[in-house]
Design a protein around this motif. Structure first.
Motif, PDB file in Angstrom:
ATOM      1  N   ARG A  11      43.424 -47.272  -6.457  1.00 48.32           N
ATOM      2  CA  ARG A  11      43.823 -48.640  -6.808  1.00 48.32           C
ATOM      3  C   ARG A  11      44.273 -49.434  -5.599  1.00 48.32           C
ATOM      4  N   THR A  12      44.920 -48.763  -4.647  1.00 46.62           N
ATOM      5  CA  THR A  12      45.445 -49.457  -3.471  1.00 46.62           C
ATOM      6  C   THR A  12      44.586 -49.275  -2.231  1.00 46.62           C
ATOM      7  N   GLY A  13      43.532 -48.475  -2.336  1.00 46.06           N
ATOM      8  CA  GLY A  13      42.759 -48.132  -1.145  1.00 46.06           C
ATOM      9  C   GLY A  13      41.648 -49.098  -0.792  1.00 46.06           C
ATOM     10  N   PHE A  14      41.377 -50.080  -1.672  1.00 52.79           N
ATOM     11  CA  PHE A  14      40.292 -51.023  -1.420  1.00 52.79           C
ATOM     12  C   PHE A  14      40.843 -52.444  -1.347  1.00 52.79           C
ATOM     13  N   GLU A  15      40.437 -53.158  -0.318  1.00 57.10           N
ATOM     14  CA  GLU A  15      40.837 -54.548  -0.164  1.00 57.10           C
ATOM     15  C   GLU A  15      39.906 -55.450  -0.975  1.00 57.10           C
ATOM     16  N   ARG A  16      40.326 -56.704  -1.170  1.00 56.80           N
ATOM     17  CA  ARG A  16      39.549 -57.607  -2.023  1.00 56.80           C
ATOM     18  C   ARG A  16      38.103 -57.781  -1.574  1.00 56.80           C
ATOM     19  N   PRO A  17      37.806 -57.897  -0.276  1.00 53.15           N
ATOM     20  CA  PRO A  17      36.396 -58.051   0.108  1.00 53.15           C
ATOM     21  C   PRO A  17      35.502 -56.921  -0.394  1.00 53.15           C
ATOM     22  N   PHE A  18      36.058 -55.709  -0.511  1.00 56.53           N
ATOM     23  CA  PHE A  18      35.273 -54.588  -1.024  1.00 56.53           C
ATOM     24  C   PHE A  18      34.761 -54.896  -2.425  1.00 56.53           C
ATOM     25  N   ARG A 144      34.592 -51.252   6.088  1.00 57.66           N
ATOM     26  CA  ARG A 144      35.737 -51.928   6.699  1.00 57.66           C
ATOM     27  C   ARG A 144      36.874 -52.177   5.714  1.00 57.66           C
ATOM     28  N   ALA A 145      36.543 -52.422   4.450  1.00 61.24           N
ATOM     29  CA  ALA A 145      37.561 -52.851   3.490  1.00 61.24           C
ATOM     30  C   ALA A 145      38.021 -51.720   2.570  1.00 61.24           C
ATOM     31  N   SER A 146      37.786 -50.482   2.979  1.00 61.74           N
ATOM     32  CA  SER A 146      38.297 -49.335   2.219  1.00 61.74           C
ATOM     33  C   SER A 146      39.046 -48.412   3.164  1.00 61.74           C
ATOM     34  N   HIS A 147      40.152 -47.871   2.697  1.00 59.86           N
ATOM     35  CA  HIS A 147      40.939 -46.966   3.512  1.00 59.86           C
ATOM     36  C   HIS A 147      40.199 -45.645   3.697  1.00 59.86           C
ATOM     37  N   GLU A 148      40.520 -44.956   4.772  1.00 58.79           N
ATOM     38  CA  GLU A 148      39.798 -43.732   5.128  1.00 58.79           C
ATOM     39  C   GLU A 148      39.818 -42.705   4.005  1.00 58.79           C
ATOM     40  N   ASN A 149      40.943 -42.588   3.304  1.00 54.56           N
ATOM     41  CA  ASN A 149      41.080 -41.535   2.285  1.00 54.56           C
ATOM     42  C   ASN A 149      40.261 -41.803   1.022  1.00 54.56           C
ATOM     43  N   VAL A 150      39.752 -43.026   0.842  1.00 52.14           N
ATOM     44  CA  VAL A 150      38.945 -43.321  -0.348  1.00 52.14           C
ATOM     45  C   VAL A 150      37.563 -43.861   0.029  1.00 52.14           C
TER      46      VAL A 150
END
Length: 429
Positions: A11-18, A144-150
């Protein structure tokens, strides 16, 4: 990690552009496959092109997309993903509207000034410029818009969005075509991507570039192209594997015309094409789990055999039901070979050049559509219009698939690097 923790991570691992980019991908694929599903019959029936020329022009539409994608990534990196996506969706909306307006009175001066085949060929090339910008922009935004862990989950979401769009496109095309003029399919496609143009302008923000390698210029992409051409074994493999896509693309290039002209004129050919993506969505995970221990090249060869011989079904018994079963078996071959093909390419590439080689892994898809359109057009003319033995079309298609598989086997035994040939597949993650 508990399910609740994993959900929080997602839920927190993806930014809006994703989310903006990947949701827009649904509508881009919807538009593309709606157009592709209706295109051959539109050219043949509405614009009165001979079946052979309709198939060839459809091949140009499908092939140009994948060839242009080689250079689209470098351009998207240089101008930014927001600008690339907005430009692409605006261009696609205009292009699809033009495809559906070829016979319109307001284009009569153009039709009178140039040959109709040339005019249609140019118009069909325009969507390739848009799609070539969309795909690298969406994949790049996913990175770019997703954290490494997800991030791996992000790519799975992207793949799911692609398949949702490729299923919805033919479905909506069939629904529209059964109720309205076929030109409205292209207007629906134009509206779909135009809404994404508005959505990108309002909601999409350029994702950050932190920690990335320098991007390649268009000149560097051209030099990379020459580098790949210098590896004759790799080029030979790509050319051989193009035979798979010659066979695969027949579901869009000639199957709709064949069903309408020789099986059932009332059949909803666009709806029939849903069989392939539905199979992919439903069985990809299970089939990959079952075949993960097969070496990658052998999986590619096996998938090629299955997709090739699948056309024996409709060749032996020409019915709508058999057409659906044929596409289901075609999809099984696709599921087996597709992920393993890219795995093999990564092994075949020299050290330090994996990115360059993966960029050219799309070439067989484009070559297969371009050559497949020309090839299937000749088949339709000869067996359908000259000898009046249309079922023999599929024997020729099967022959291409079997010969391709045989050439892949010979290549694997004689030319492929031993480590790439013998290495067992890594477990599917």
């Amino acid at each position: 990690m508990s399910i609740a923790q994993r959900w929080q991570e997602v839920r927190t691992g993806f930014e809006r552009p994703f989310w903006v980019a990947n949701i827009s991908e649904i509508f881009e694929r919807l538009s593309y496959y709606a157009v592709f599903a209706a295109l051959a019959r539109y050219l043949h029936e509405a614009l009165q092109f001979p079946a052979s020329q309709a198939a060839s022009l459809s091949g140009i539409f499908g092939g140009a997309v994948w060839v242009m994608a080689i250079f689209g990534g470098a351009l998207a990196d240089r101008i930014g993903f927001r600008r690339a996506l907005s430009t692409a969706y605006l261009l696609l909306s205009v292009a699809y509207f033009l495809v559906g307006s070829i016979s319109a009175t307001w284009l009569a001066p153009v039709r009178n000034a140039v040959p109709l085949g040339l005019m249609v060929g140019v118009i069909l090339f325009l969507p390739a410029l848009g799609v070539a910008l969309v795909k690298p922009s969406v994949v790049g935004t996913t990175a770019r818009a997703s954290h490494e862990n997800v991030r791996s989950i992000g790519y799975s979401i992207y793949y799911t969005m692609v398949n949702i769009g490729s299923t919805a496109g033919p479905f909506l095309a069939g629904w529209v075509h059964s109720r309205m003029r076929v030109e409205n399919v292209f207007r629906l496609a134009a509206l779909s991507v135009f809404l994404m143009f508005i959505g990108v302008l309002i909601f999409f923000r350029e994702p950050r570039r932190s920690g990335e390698q320098p991007t390649a210029s268009l000149g560097q992409v051209g030099r990379n192209f020459l580098t790949v051409l210098g590896n004759w074994r790799f080029v030979l493999f790509l050319l051989i594997f193009s035979g798979y896509w010659i066979v695969f693309w027949q579901q869009y290039l000639i199957l709709p015309i064949y069903i309408h002209d020789y099986v059932d004129a009332s059949a909803n050919t666009e709806m029939i094409l849903i069989a392939d993506p539905l199979m992919v969505i439903t069985f990809t995970v299970a089939v990959n789990a079952l075949t993960r221990r097969i070496p990658s090249f052998r999986a590619v060869t096996l998938g090629t055999v299955i997709t090739g011989v699948a056309w024996l079904l409709i060749g032996a018994h020409a019915t709508v039901v058999m057409a659906v079963l044929t596409l289901m078996v075609v999809a099984l071959g696709e599921i087996i070979q597709s992920p393993r093909y890219y795995e093999y390419i990564s092994r075949l590439a020299p050290a330090g050049q994996q990115g360059t080689y993966m960029g050219f892994a799309f070439l067989p898809i484009g070559i297969g559509s371009l050559v497949g359109g020309w090839f299937s057009g000749r088949l339709l003319h000869h067996f359908g219009e000259v000898t009046h033995q249309p079922q023999r079309i599929w024997w020729a298609v099967v022959a291409v698939g079997v010969v391709t598989a045989a050439l892949l086997w010979i290549y694997d035994m004689t030319l492929a690097p031993a480590e790439a040939r013998q290495t067992q597949a890594a477990p599917v993650k």
